[in-house]
Design an enzyme around this catalytic site. Structure first.
Site, PDB file in Angstrom:
ATOM      1  N   ARG A 257      -5.613   9.812  16.853  1.00  0.00           N
ATOM      2  CA  ARG A 257      -5.299  10.775  15.787  1.00  0.00           C
ATOM      3  C   ARG A 257      -5.412  12.004  15.436  1.00  0.00           C
ATOM      4  O   ARG A 257      -5.201  12.590  14.679  1.00  0.00           O
ATOM      5  CB  ARG A 257      -5.351  10.256  14.152  1.00  0.00           C
ATOM      6  CG  ARG A 257      -6.900  10.897  13.508  1.00  0.00           C
ATOM      7  CD  ARG A 257      -7.456   9.529  12.879  1.00  0.00           C
ATOM      8  NE  ARG A 257      -5.878   8.905  11.126  1.00  0.00           N
ATOM      9  CZ  ARG A 257      -6.568   8.780  10.857  1.00  0.00           C
ATOM     10  NH1 ARG A 257      -7.510   7.928  10.679  1.00  0.00           N
ATOM     11  NH2 ARG A 257      -5.876   8.924   9.080  1.00  0.00           N
TER      12      ARG A 257
ATOM     13  N   GLU B 142     -16.339 -11.131  -0.211  1.00  0.00           N
ATOM     14  CA  GLU B 142     -17.540 -11.774   0.655  1.00  0.00           C
ATOM     15  C   GLU B 142     -17.146 -12.551   1.454  1.00  0.00           C
ATOM     16  O   GLU B 142     -15.909 -13.280   1.303  1.00  0.00           O
ATOM     17  CB  GLU B 142     -17.867 -13.292  -1.018  1.00  0.00           C
ATOM     18  CG  GLU B 142     -18.129 -12.352  -2.186  1.00  0.00           C
ATOM     19  CD  GLU B 142     -18.006 -13.122  -2.888  1.00  0.00           C
ATOM     20  OE1 GLU B 142     -19.378 -14.428  -3.240  1.00  0.00           O
ATOM     21  OE2 GLU B 142     -17.404 -13.610  -3.804  1.00  0.00           O
TER      22      GLU B 142
ATOM     23  N   ASP C 195      -5.336  -1.180  -0.320  1.00  0.00           N
ATOM     24  CA  ASP C 195      -3.745   0.019  -0.456  1.00  0.00           C
ATOM     25  C   ASP C 195      -3.095  -1.247  -0.730  1.00  0.00           C
ATOM     26  O   ASP C 195      -2.759  -1.165  -2.355  1.00  0.00           O
ATOM     27  CB  ASP C 195      -3.125  -0.204   0.414  1.00  0.00           C
ATOM     28  CG  ASP C 195      -3.996   0.607   1.524  1.00  0.00           C
ATOM     29  OD1 ASP C 195      -4.986   1.864   1.225  1.00  0.00           O
ATOM     30  OD2 ASP C 195      -3.868   0.883   3.020  1.00  0.00           O
TER      31      ASP C 195
END
Length: 340
Positions: free
Chosen positions: A106, A244, A281
């Site tokens: 990127r 977890e 997100d």
């Protein structure tokens, strides 16, 4: 519905089919995604007026990235065209004891070379009520960090709620640099979202009696983290996702929300993972939806966790579920029975 503006990078995701490794595949599946873009897609799916702000090159790949957002109802009219390339990341999905692996390509992407003044924040925030960004965006370059700060200042000037997912990425910057930059940005944030590592990596706030590599979580430790964050930066809400990790294929998933007085813990979901990228997100998008649509803090938390649990079953970065689907799971129906 209220307008939410998100700001960050959308990248081309190249992934081997199924569970093949990068070194053995001859094919890559091409999709698009990025933290703030993923949040905007979630919100658009829930009926929120969601706008995504970024900078993309004026070429076919830039067009395809925009179309990937637009197809889910995200407002892309504020995207600035310029720069040379769309960032790429390679996603190798893990299984069992083999973890997933992300490799970035990127550098010098269009958004990473953006500067203060490239975004018309007055236009972007016209009619908006909420601004969301993550710690990934200011990590792209010093100029983008300044541009993010410019956006935060303008958002508060206009009275918007501001949320940030800390999202520390060690491949983008150091912990020391992250602390310095994010500490300044946090002055403008109302809702802070973090996972079990971010608060420690960025601000040195560690949950006692927790070892993420062993999948051991201690509620009292996370209460300490949330309260410390809230007191240090005067946040209205602190949300911490609690993963977890039993293996790359199986996780237990829940979250905590602190509103300055009460600590709220969600129900826990046992997940068999299809794709965990974008899981955080989808939590952020769900939490914003709950809070902006008038749900109680506790219901907003439960909605966010249920939305994110569903995302773990969906291939790609973006959470493609409806409000009704989230509420069904939130209400207790996790049977997975065929719907006819």
């Amino acid at each position: 519905m209220a307008k939410v503006v998100t700001f960050g990078e959308v990248m081309l995701r190249l992934a081997p089919p199924e569970y093949l490794r990068v070194v053995q595949t001859e094919l890559f599946e091409a999709t698009y995604g990025g933290a703030e873009c993923n949040v905007a897609v979630s919100l658009a799916n829930y009926g929120i007026d969601a706008a995504f702000v970024t900078r993309l090159p004026k070429n076919n790949i830039g067009d395809a990235a925009i179309n990937a957002c637009r197809r889910y109802g995200v407002d892309t009219s504020l995207i600035v065209r310029g720069g040379e390339r769309v960032g790429i990341y390679y996603c190798e999905k893990g299984a069992s004891v083999r973890p997933s692996k992300v490799t970035y390509d990127r550098a010098h992407s269009s958004i990473s070379t953006a500067k203060v003044g490239d975004i018309d924040w007055d236009k972007a925030f016209d009619g908006a009520e909420w601004f969301h960004f993550t710690g990934i965006t200011p990590a792209l370059s010093d100029d983008v960090a300044e541009l993010t700060l410019e956006g935060c200042k303008k958002a508060k000037e206009k009275g918007l709620m501001v949320s940030c997912d800390l999202n520390f990425r060690k491949k983008l910057w150091s912990k020391e640099k992250a602390c310095a930059v994010m500490s300044e940005l946090m002055k403008y944030v109302d809702v802070c979202i973090a996972n079990e590592e971010d608060a420690d990596d960025v601000f040195g706030i560690k949950a006692p009696a927790t070892d993420i590599t062993k999948g051991e979580l201690d509620r009292e430790g996370y209460k300490y983290v949330a309260k410390t964050l809230a007191e240090r930066f005067d946040f209205k809400y602190v949300a911490i996702t609690l993963r977890e990790s039993i293996s790359a294929s199986d996780n237990n998933w829940s979250a905590m929300l602190y509103d300055g007085s009460d600590f709220m813990f969600s129900k826990k979901y046992a997940l068999r993972i299809v794709d965990r990228v974008g899981g955080g997100d989808s939590f952020g998008g769900g939490l914003i939806y709950g809070l902006i649509s008038g749900m109680s803090a506790k219901d907003s938390l439960e909605f966010a966790v249920a939305a994110s649990a569903l995302k773990h079953t969906i291939h790609g970065d973006m959470n493609q579920v409806s409000v009704d689907e989230v509420k069904t799971l939130m209400g207790g129906d996790a049977s997975g029975r065929v719907q006819r």
